[in-house]
Design a protein around this motif. Structure first.
Motif, PDB file in Angstrom:
ATOM      1  N   GLY A  18       0.819  -1.208   0.000  1.00 38.48           N
ATOM      2  CA  GLY A  18       0.000   0.000   0.000  1.00 38.48           C
ATOM      3  C   GLY A  18       0.849   1.252   0.000  1.00 38.48           C
ATOM      4  O   GLY A  18       0.562   2.217  -0.731  1.00 38.48           O
ATOM      5  N   ILE A  19       1.905   1.277   0.805  1.00 41.08           N
ATOM      6  CA  ILE A  19       2.816   2.420   0.836  1.00 41.08           C
ATOM      7  C   ILE A  19       3.470   2.609  -0.527  1.00 41.08           C
ATOM      8  O   ILE A  19       3.593   3.739  -1.027  1.00 41.08           O
ATOM      9  CB  ILE A  19       3.887   2.218   1.930  1.00 41.08           C
ATOM     10  N   GLY A  66      11.233   1.566  -6.526  1.00 39.07           N
ATOM     11  CA  GLY A  66      12.195   0.562  -6.079  1.00 39.07           C
ATOM     12  C   GLY A  66      11.610  -0.354  -5.030  1.00 39.07           C
ATOM     13  O   GLY A  66      11.807  -1.576  -5.063  1.00 39.07           O
ATOM     14  N   LEU A  67      10.864   0.231  -4.083  1.00 39.80           N
ATOM     15  CA  LEU A  67      10.211  -0.579  -3.051  1.00 39.80           C
ATOM     16  C   LEU A  67       9.205  -1.538  -3.662  1.00 39.80           C
ATOM     17  O   LEU A  67       9.137  -2.720  -3.284  1.00 39.80           O
ATOM     18  CB  LEU A  67       9.521   0.347  -2.039  1.00 39.80           C
ATOM     19  N   LEU A  68       8.433  -1.056  -4.627  1.00 39.25           N
ATOM     20  CA  LEU A  68       7.457  -1.921  -5.289  1.00 39.25           C
ATOM     21  C   LEU A  68       8.154  -3.062  -6.020  1.00 39.25           C
ATOM     22  O   LEU A  68       7.658  -4.202  -6.039  1.00 39.25           O
ATOM     23  CB  LEU A  68       6.625  -1.091  -6.274  1.00 39.25           C
ATOM     24  N   TYR A 287      13.683   2.418   3.294  1.00 40.10           N
ATOM     25  CA  TYR A 287      12.247   2.543   3.568  1.00 40.10           C
ATOM     26  C   TYR A 287      11.665   1.203   4.011  1.00 40.10           C
ATOM     27  O   TYR A 287      10.822   1.148   4.926  1.00 40.10           O
ATOM     28  CB  TYR A 287      11.513   3.009   2.304  1.00 40.10           C
ATOM     29  N   LEU A 288      12.081   0.129   3.355  1.00 38.21           N
ATOM     30  CA  LEU A 288      11.591  -1.203   3.697  1.00 38.21           C
ATOM     31  C   LEU A 288      11.932  -1.547   5.142  1.00 38.21           C
ATOM     32  O   LEU A 288      11.059  -1.963   5.919  1.00 38.21           O
ATOM     33  CB  LEU A 288      12.202  -2.225   2.746  1.00 38.21           C
ATOM     34  N   GLY A 289      13.198  -1.382   5.512  1.00 36.12           N
ATOM     35  CA  GLY A 289      13.607  -1.707   6.872  1.00 36.12           C
ATOM     36  C   GLY A 289      12.933  -0.829   7.911  1.00 36.12           C
ATOM     37  O   GLY A 289      12.465  -1.317   8.945  1.00 36.12           O
ATOM     38  N   ALA A 309      -2.994  -1.317   4.212  1.00 32.30           N
ATOM     39  CA  ALA A 309      -3.055  -2.750   3.964  1.00 32.30           C
ATOM     40  C   ALA A 309      -4.180  -3.082   2.988  1.00 32.30           C
ATOM     41  O   ALA A 309      -4.035  -3.986   2.138  1.00 32.30           O
ATOM     42  CB  ALA A 309      -3.244  -3.513   5.270  1.00 32.30           C
ATOM     43  N   ASP A 310      -5.301  -2.382   3.076  1.00 26.69           N
ATOM     44  CA  ASP A 310      -6.391  -2.589   2.113  1.00 26.69           C
ATOM     45  C   ASP A 310      -5.921  -2.270   0.695  1.00 26.69           C
ATOM     46  O   ASP A 310      -6.230  -3.004  -0.249  1.00 26.69           O
ATOM     47  CB  ASP A 310      -7.592  -1.707   2.480  1.00 26.69           C
TER      48      ASP A 310
END
Length: 407
Positions: A18-19, A66-68, A287-289, A309-310
């Protein structure tokens, strides 16, 4: 973008997806609202609003993409483990899944936006998926080679090629329009003219997805697989230690390099050229950590965590929906609400993000998956239903014989 049936969902993964979705919108929203380029925004809005656009770019440009990509790799690892549990041949089903993603991406590219990421993801996934059968140490080697290839291409091109940052502006876009804010003299294409233009300019529009990004995507996909296998998303001490290392390493290295180009220091042109495709992924690991640390400390049960989360559970639907909504709001053939200044652009991002959260929450009250995910699941499973029924029947027969013997 979602877990397969039979796999217990990991709540933190849904929040992270979601983020990543709303964060990617924070990068792209400037293209929809007409806020293209920090320099033009600064002239249109004044210095402090130009600073807002600059801050938005520093926080988002390339980072959430990058996170995605990392999370896409995590999803690939989950699909692989599910296939192994159910006795499916890998990667045949996943290759079919990738072909559908490629088709979905083309439709999204042609009908909605020219900066679609799905086609590039699909092509790279086809190459990466067979590698998951390798042992972990060979996956590390493959990831290192993909990362090295990406760095080689970046440094080779850095001297003579300007890094891709935004889709090309219309040919008749003028400095006068940027400086005065008078965009009335620009022609307004119809929707069908835009579709025809994207298809006609297919290869130029796909330069980022097909040429620049694939080695980086391969590296990030494999990194996501390795992080999943390392237990990053478990709740034990090892997972917490790995999260801290990602946060400290990613942010400690990535943030200074990100802001370097904006400081009166030597080498700013180099960090600027590397910003979107090399430095941004480093920040994405941070960001992930950091997100995992915060979720574990707060339990991941707050209001915004649940709404994110939705969105994560309906990631494919929300990714496509956010672009459709923005296109209708800001295109010349739509409501034509742009161009907007920095404050208006951020407000538009917040409004669309809120709409995604609300729509996803309401939808999930009645359905287990998003609308595109439901169609997606049916299409993915369709060629294999007969074989799955036969396999399930074969498993039931020994169980039936054993129960008769016992009786």
């Amino acid at each position: 973008m979602s877990n397969s049936h039979g796999v217990k969902r990991v709540p933190s993964l849904d929040v992270l997806r979601g983020i990543a979705i709303v964060g990617t919108l924070l990068t792209n929203i400037w293209l929809f609202t007409g806020g293209v380029g920090d320099e033009s925004i600064g002239r249109l809005d004044g210095r402090w609003e130009g600073d807002i656009s600059l801050l938005s770019g520093v926080l988002s440009n390339g980072k959430f993409l990058g996170l995605l990509s990392i999370l896409f790799g995590v999803g690939m690892a989950i699909q692989f483990e599910s296939a192994m549990r159910h006795g499916h041949r890998w990667p045949w089903r996943y290759e079919w899944r990738s072909l559908l993603l490629l088709a979905d991406g083309f439709v999204h590219f042609a009908l909605v936006v020219d900066f679609d990421i799905l086609m590039g993801y699909a092509l790279v996934a086809m190459v990466v998926a067979p590698l998951l059968r390798l042992r972990t140490r060979w996956l590390v080697v493959a990831a290192a080679l993909a990362g090295a290839l990406h760095l080689f291409l970046q440094f080779r091109n850095m001297a003579g090629i300007t890094a891709y940052t935004t889709p090309p502006l219309p040919e008749d876009f003028s400095e006068d329009a940027a400086s005065t804010g008078d965009w009335s003299n620009l022609p307004t294409p119809t929707y069908f003219e835009e579709v025809a233009g994207r298809i006609g300019d297919f290869w130029n529009s796909r330069y980022e997805a097909f040429i620049i990004v694939p080695p980086l995507s391969a590296f990030l996909f494999l990194s996501g697989v390795l992080l999943w296998r390392a237990g990053l998303f478990k709740g034990d001490e090892r997972a917490r230690t790995l999260s801290r290392r990602l946060a400290i390493g990613g942010l400690g290295l990535g943030v200074p390099l990100t802001v370097w180009e904006y400081l009166p220091l030597p080498g700013g042109d180099i960090t600027g050229a590397l910003s979107r495709y090399t430095i941004a992924p480093v920040v994405a690991f941070g960001y992930l950590g950091l997100t995992l640390i915060l979720l574990r400390r707060r339990g991941g049960s707050g209001f915004f965590a649940r709404r994110l989360a939705d969105v994560g559970r309906t990631a494919l639907s929300c990714y496509m929906l956010q672009n459709v909504v923005a296109l209708i709001l800001f295109s010349g053939w739509g409501l034509s609400l742009g161009p907007l200044g920095s404050v208006g652009t951020i407000a538009a991002w917040a409004g669309i993000s809120g709409l995604l959260m609300l729509a996803a929450s309401l939808w999930l009250r009645r359905f287990r998956q998003g609308p595109f995910e439901l169609v997606w699941r049916a299409a993915v499973d369709a060629p294999f239903r007969k074989a799955d029924r036969a396999r399930a029947h074969e498993r039931r027969e020994p169980e039936k014989d054993a129960s008769l013997s016992a009786s």
